[in-house]
Structure formats: C-alpha cells, structure tokens
Design a protein around this motif. Structure first.
Motif, PDB file in Angstrom:
ATOM      1  N   LYS A 116      -7.921  -9.368  -4.596  1.00 16.78           N
ATOM      2  CA  LYS A 116      -6.704 -10.480  -4.173  1.00 16.78           C
ATOM      3  C   LYS A 116      -5.684 -10.355  -5.430  1.00 16.78           C
ATOM      4  CE  LYS A 116      -9.732 -13.765  -1.375  1.00 16.78           C
ATOM      5  NZ  LYS A 116     -10.137 -15.177  -1.254  1.00 16.78           N
ATOM      6  N   ILE A 117      -6.366 -10.197  -6.309  1.00 17.41           N
ATOM      7  CA  ILE A 117      -5.398 -10.133  -7.690  1.00 17.41           C
ATOM      8  C   ILE A 117      -4.906  -8.671  -8.221  1.00 17.41           C
ATOM      9  CG2 ILE A 117      -5.123 -10.645 -10.032  1.00 17.41           C
ATOM     10  CD1 ILE A 117      -6.978 -12.889  -9.628  1.00 17.41           C
ATOM     11  N   LEU A 118      -6.006  -7.605  -7.868  1.00 20.02           N
ATOM     12  CA  LEU A 118      -5.824  -6.146  -8.186  1.00 20.02           C
ATOM     13  C   LEU A 118      -6.139  -5.387  -7.039  1.00 20.02           C
ATOM     14  CD1 LEU A 118      -7.795  -6.119 -11.594  1.00 20.02           C
ATOM     15  CD2 LEU A 118      -5.239  -6.409 -11.196  1.00 20.02           C
ATOM     16  N   PRO A 119      -5.380  -5.427  -5.943  1.00 20.63           N
ATOM     17  CA  PRO A 119      -5.589  -4.808  -4.517  1.00 20.63           C
ATOM     18  C   PRO A 119      -6.010  -3.218  -4.536  1.00 20.63           C
ATOM     19  CG  PRO A 119      -3.404  -5.308  -4.485  1.00 20.63           C
ATOM     20  CD  PRO A 119      -4.132  -6.056  -5.828  1.00 20.63           C
ATOM     21  N   ASN A 120      -5.356  -2.807  -5.456  1.00 21.99           N
ATOM     22  CA  ASN A 120      -5.685  -1.269  -5.465  1.00 21.99           C
ATOM     23  C   ASN A 120      -6.741  -0.882  -6.705  1.00 21.99           C
ATOM     24  OD1 ASN A 120      -3.853  -1.846  -7.658  1.00 21.99           O
ATOM     25  ND2 ASN A 120      -2.981  -0.069  -7.718  1.00 21.99           N
ATOM     26  N   TYR A 121      -7.502  -1.705  -7.250  1.00 19.30           N
ATOM     27  CA  TYR A 121      -8.521  -1.424  -8.108  1.00 19.30           C
ATOM     28  C   TYR A 121      -9.411  -0.612  -7.528  1.00 19.30           C
ATOM     29  CZ  TYR A 121     -12.537  -2.719 -11.274  1.00 19.30           C
ATOM     30  OH  TYR A 121     -13.436  -2.800 -12.349  1.00 19.30           O
ATOM     31  N   CYS A 122     -10.044   0.559  -8.318  1.00 23.59           N
ATOM     32  CA  CYS A 122     -11.024   1.357  -7.728  1.00 23.59           C
ATOM     33  C   CYS A 122     -11.889   1.765  -8.846  1.00 23.59           C
ATOM     34  CB  CYS A 122     -10.599   2.636  -7.112  1.00 23.59           C
ATOM     35  SG  CYS A 122      -9.586   3.668  -8.165  1.00 23.59           S
ATOM     36  N   LEU A 123     -13.019   2.210  -8.498  1.00 20.67           N
ATOM     37  CA  LEU A 123     -14.139   2.532  -9.583  1.00 20.67           C
ATOM     38  C   LEU A 123     -14.800   3.866  -9.180  1.00 20.67           C
ATOM     39  CD1 LEU A 123     -15.093  -0.898  -9.801  1.00 20.67           C
ATOM     40  CD2 LEU A 123     -15.526   0.132 -12.058  1.00 20.67           C
ATOM     41  N   GLY A 124     -14.666   5.015 -10.209  1.00 22.73           N
ATOM     42  CA  GLY A 124     -15.742   6.101 -10.024  1.00 22.73           C
ATOM     43  C   GLY A 124     -17.159   5.532 -10.563  1.00 22.73           C
ATOM     44  N   VAL A 125     -18.330   5.952 -10.057  1.00 22.70           N
ATOM     45  CA  VAL A 125     -19.406   5.546 -10.492  1.00 22.70           C
ATOM     46  C   VAL A 125     -20.412   6.673 -10.644  1.00 22.70           C
ATOM     47  CG1 VAL A 125     -21.508   3.670 -10.165  1.00 22.70           C
ATOM     48  CG2 VAL A 125     -19.200   3.241  -9.336  1.00 22.70           C
ATOM     49  N   VAL A 126     -21.114   6.725 -11.807  1.00 17.44           N
ATOM     50  CA  VAL A 126     -22.248   7.495 -11.779  1.00 17.44           C
ATOM     51  C   VAL A 126     -23.442   6.985 -12.523  1.00 17.44           C
ATOM     52  CG1 VAL A 126     -23.194   9.737 -13.123  1.00 17.44           C
ATOM     53  CG2 VAL A 126     -20.610   9.535 -12.517  1.00 17.44           C
ATOM     54  N   VAL A 167       3.894  10.020 -28.178  1.00 11.98           N
ATOM     55  CA  VAL A 167       3.725   9.364 -26.948  1.00 11.98           C
ATOM     56  C   VAL A 167       3.556   7.690 -27.453  1.00 11.98           C
ATOM     57  CG1 VAL A 167       2.604   8.589 -24.927  1.00 11.98           C
ATOM     58  CG2 VAL A 167       2.908  11.063 -25.584  1.00 11.98           C
ATOM     59  N   ASN A 168       4.740   6.589 -26.685  1.00 14.86           N
ATOM     60  CA  ASN A 168       4.354   5.317 -26.543  1.00 14.86           C
ATOM     61  C   ASN A 168       3.272   4.991 -25.841  1.00 14.86           C
ATOM     62  OD1 ASN A 168       4.613   2.637 -26.497  1.00 14.86           O
ATOM     63  ND2 ASN A 168       6.765   2.570 -26.839  1.00 14.86           N
ATOM     64  N   LEU A 169       2.123   4.826 -26.069  1.00  9.91           N
ATOM     65  CA  LEU A 169       0.905   4.408 -25.374  1.00  9.91           C
ATOM     66  C   LEU A 169       1.169   3.089 -24.623  1.00  9.91           C
ATOM     67  CD1 LEU A 169      -1.916   5.138 -27.850  1.00  9.91           C
ATOM     68  CD2 LEU A 169      -1.171   6.574 -26.207  1.00  9.91           C
ATOM     69  N   LYS A 170       1.797   2.162 -25.081  1.00  9.65           N
ATOM     70  CA  LYS A 170       1.874   1.391 -24.172  1.00  9.65           C
ATOM     71  C   LYS A 170       2.840   1.352 -22.864  1.00  9.65           C
ATOM     72  CE  LYS A 170       1.847  -2.374 -27.706  1.00  9.65           C
ATOM     73  NZ  LYS A 170       2.668  -3.479 -28.569  1.00  9.65           N
ATOM     74  N   GLU A 171       3.692   2.312 -22.945  1.00  6.53           N
ATOM     75  CA  GLU A 171       4.515   2.794 -21.837  1.00  6.53           C
ATOM     76  C   GLU A 171       3.564   3.991 -20.840  1.00  6.53           C
ATOM     77  OE1 GLU A 171       8.209   3.450 -23.291  1.00  6.53           O
ATOM     78  OE2 GLU A 171       8.713   1.500 -23.927  1.00  6.53           O
ATOM     79  N   TYR A 172       2.853   4.573 -21.477  1.00  5.36           N
ATOM     80  CA  TYR A 172       2.460   5.806 -20.810  1.00  5.36           C
ATOM     81  C   TYR A 172       1.898   5.151 -19.281  1.00  5.36           C
ATOM     82  CZ  TYR A 172      -0.795   9.788 -19.865  1.00  5.36           C
ATOM     83  OH  TYR A 172      -1.350  10.647 -19.066  1.00  5.36           O
ATOM     84  N   PRO A 173       1.836   5.651 -18.172  1.00  3.02           N
ATOM     85  CA  PRO A 173       1.491   5.148 -16.914  1.00  3.02           C
ATOM     86  C   PRO A 173      -0.089   4.920 -17.089  1.00  3.02           C
ATOM     87  CG  PRO A 173       3.257   6.837 -16.499  1.00  3.02           C
ATOM     88  CD  PRO A 173       2.920   7.141 -17.994  1.00  3.02           C
ATOM     89  N   GLY A 174      -0.817   5.930 -17.626  1.00  2.00           N
ATOM     90  CA  GLY A 174      -2.113   5.732 -17.523  1.00  2.00           C
ATOM     91  C   GLY A 174      -2.850   4.766 -18.278  1.00  2.00           C
ATOM     92  N   ILE A 175      -1.899   3.977 -19.137  1.00  2.00           N
ATOM     93  CA  ILE A 175      -2.455   2.874 -19.899  1.00  2.00           C
ATOM     94  C   ILE A 175      -1.543   1.424 -19.645  1.00  2.00           C
ATOM     95  CG2 ILE A 175      -2.363   1.934 -22.418  1.00  2.00           C
ATOM     96  CD1 ILE A 175      -3.278   4.765 -23.254  1.00  2.00           C
ATOM     97  N   SER A 176      -0.232   1.877 -19.299  1.00  3.04           N
ATOM     98  CA  SER A 176       0.482   0.631 -18.850  1.00  3.04           C
ATOM     99  C   SER A 176      -0.145  -0.056 -17.681  1.00  3.04           C
ATOM    100  CB  SER A 176       2.041   0.957 -18.509  1.00  3.04           C
ATOM    101  OG  SER A 176       1.938   1.745 -17.620  1.00  3.04           O
ATOM    102  N   VAL A 177      -0.788   0.678 -16.724  1.00  2.68           N
ATOM    103  CA  VAL A 177      -1.396  -0.292 -15.479  1.00  2.68           C
ATOM    104  C   VAL A 177      -2.400  -0.940 -15.922  1.00  2.68           C
ATOM    105  CG1 VAL A 177      -3.249   1.707 -15.029  1.00  2.68           C
ATOM    106  CG2 VAL A 177      -2.239   0.617 -13.036  1.00  2.68           C
ATOM    107  N   TYR A 178      -2.949  -0.673 -16.971  1.00  5.48           N
ATOM    108  CA  TYR A 178      -4.373  -1.761 -17.256  1.00  5.48           C
ATOM    109  C   TYR A 178      -3.632  -2.928 -18.221  1.00  5.48           C
ATOM    110  CZ  TYR A 178      -7.247   2.444 -16.343  1.00  5.48           C
ATOM    111  OH  TYR A 178      -7.841   3.317 -15.468  1.00  5.48           O
ATOM    112  N   GLY A 208      -3.203   5.123  -6.322  1.00  3.24           N
ATOM    113  CA  GLY A 208      -1.753   5.178  -6.458  1.00  3.24           C
ATOM    114  C   GLY A 208      -1.341   5.389  -7.516  1.00  3.24           C
ATOM    115  N   VAL A 209      -2.236   5.387  -8.514  1.00  2.00           N
ATOM    116  CA  VAL A 209      -1.791   5.775  -9.907  1.00  2.00           C
ATOM    117  C   VAL A 209      -2.790   6.692 -10.632  1.00  2.00           C
ATOM    118  CG1 VAL A 209      -1.593   4.587 -12.400  1.00  2.00           C
ATOM    119  CG2 VAL A 209      -1.360   3.168 -10.188  1.00  2.00           C
ATOM    120  N   ASN A 210      -3.984   6.543 -10.548  1.00  2.00           N
ATOM    121  CA  ASN A 210      -4.910   7.645 -11.375  1.00  2.00           C
ATOM    122  C   ASN A 210      -6.259   7.611 -10.473  1.00  2.00           C
ATOM    123  OD1 ASN A 210      -6.005   5.135 -11.936  1.00  2.00           O
ATOM    124  ND2 ASN A 210      -5.828   5.212 -14.290  1.00  2.00           N
TER     125      ASN A 210
END
Length: 242
Positions: free
Chosen positions: A12-22, A54-65, A195-197
């Motif tokens: 409900k808060i993170l509708p596009n949350y996903c996990l790969g699992v091993v 790279v500004n890590l705070k603005e990098y899409p792969g980190i800013s999404v978190y 939609g992101v990674n």
C-alpha cells in the motif's frame, strides 16, 4: 515447506516493491573462497572507477531507496540503506574486509548490480521470514550486543516470528540474523522496484543461483515477489528451479 512473504500493507505504501529470492542449501562457509575474495576485490575496483564522480544520493539505483525510506517515515540521511552505505564506503576508497564466503559474495554482487542484497541463516529462523511492520511483541538484538531491545510499532522490518532480523527494512541487521562460518542454509533477498531496477534484480538472482550451484553444489530454489505474488514457498534440495 517454508515461506518468505511480504505483508499486504507494505504494498500500500510501496506498490512497485519487488524482491528476487535465492534459497541455497549446502554452502561451505567455513573456509574462505579465493574466487569470491578476488571477485569482491575486482568489483570494488570497478565501482571506484565507474562511480568516482557520481553523486550517490542522486543516482537512480540508490535514490529510489531513499525515496522509499521517506515514504516509510524514515530519514535516509540518518538511517542509510545498506546499498548506499556500502557504495559510499567503497567510493571513498575504504576497502571491504573479507568476512566469510556468503557475506563477501553478497557484497560483491551488491556492488556489481548496485542493489541491496541480504543473507539470512534459515536454520536460525523461528518461523517464516516476512517483510512486515513491527509490533510491540517484536524484539531486536543489535549486532555485537547481549541485550534485546523492544521494538516500536509500525517500523518496516525483516522478521521471523517475533525476532526482527533487520531493522528499518534494509538498514541494520541483527545479531540474530548474522551469517557465521556455520551457516550452510541461507535465504538471499534482493530488494528492488518494478519500473526502476527489476531487470537487475532478476539478473542478480540468476547469477547468484548459478554461482552457488557451480561453486558449492547447492540445492537451490529461486523466486520473485511482487504485489501480485507476495509469497515464495520453498523446499530446498530439489535442484535449481528457474
């Protein structure tokens, strides 16, 4: 049969949350793996080259978190998610120490894919593993401490039974969740967002599974969790499941 699940309230808060699992059974974690140590060193060198400016705070792969932490009412500057903390450390030139094969492998792959990747000892679970919001009945044992802490209500956590394995979602792992030399049966969650990674999440899941199979001969199962498929039921020892 065992289960790893995400509570419906999370989506409900993170509708596009996903996990790969091993899930892997039969890992030889007592002896250090030169292959894994070399891989971790190589990924650190590569990350330093590619992310030097790279500004890590603005990098899409980190800013999404960071954005997800804000939606969860957690300050991402005060409670830095695991991948940002790892990336920041390596970017500054601080080398990661070798700990054990499972931890080193997770660090190598986290850097390669710029993804938070956890590892949990299944033999130490008290019930099914869940990503859910905490309750007053939950408790957390900080890393290196002997006294448990009571949990506030409503914090996103990884938990097994009433034992919180990771506080503030992907911020800090507990002593209960620590991977040791005796760990041989592990669950690896790879947190991402569709939609992101999610492509990287799936690639990392498959590379991790294949590596564990080739290096350790593990019994393996893989899964994928999202809003439409919030549970992964597993029983290891049957070989690799794509």
């Amino acid at each position: 049969m065992k289960k790893f699940a995400v509570a419906p309230e999370v989506f409900k808060i993170l509708p596009n949350y996903c996990l790969g699992v091993v899930v892997a059974k039969g890992i030889h974690n007592r002896e250090a793996s030169p292959v894994i140590r070399e891989w971790m060193e190589a990924e650190q060198e590569k990350f330093c080259r590619e992310f030097a400016e790279v500004n890590l705070k603005e990098y899409p792969g980190i800013s999404v978190y960071r954005e997800a932490f804000q939606k969860l009412n957690m300050n991402p500057n005060k409670f830095m998610c695991s991948i940002e903390a790892l990336a920041k450390r390596v970017q500054k030139g601080n080398r990661l120490p070798g700990i054990n094969s499972i931890v080193d492998l997770g660090n190598a792959m986290s850097l390669k894919y710029v993804l938070p990747m956890g590892a949990h000892d299944i033999d130490r679970f008290e019930g099914d593993m869940m990503v859910r919001f905490s309750t007053p009945e939950d408790h957390f044992l900080p890393m290196g401490e002997a006294a448990r802490e009571d949990m506030p209500e409503g914090e996103l956590v990884y938990a097994s039974g009433n034992t919180v394995k990771t506080r503030r979602w992907i911020w800090r792992q507990s002593e209960d969740g620590k991977i040791t030399e005796d760990t041989s049966y592990a669950l690896f969650p790879i947190d991402g967002f569709e939609g992101v990674n999610e492509g990287k999440v799936q690639e990392a899941r498959q590379e991790l599974a294949q590596f564990l199979k080739e290096q350790f001969g593990c019994g393996l199962e893989t899964g994928y969790i999202n809003r439409d498929n919030p549970e992964f039921v597993y029983e290891t020892g049957k070989g690799l499941t794509e």
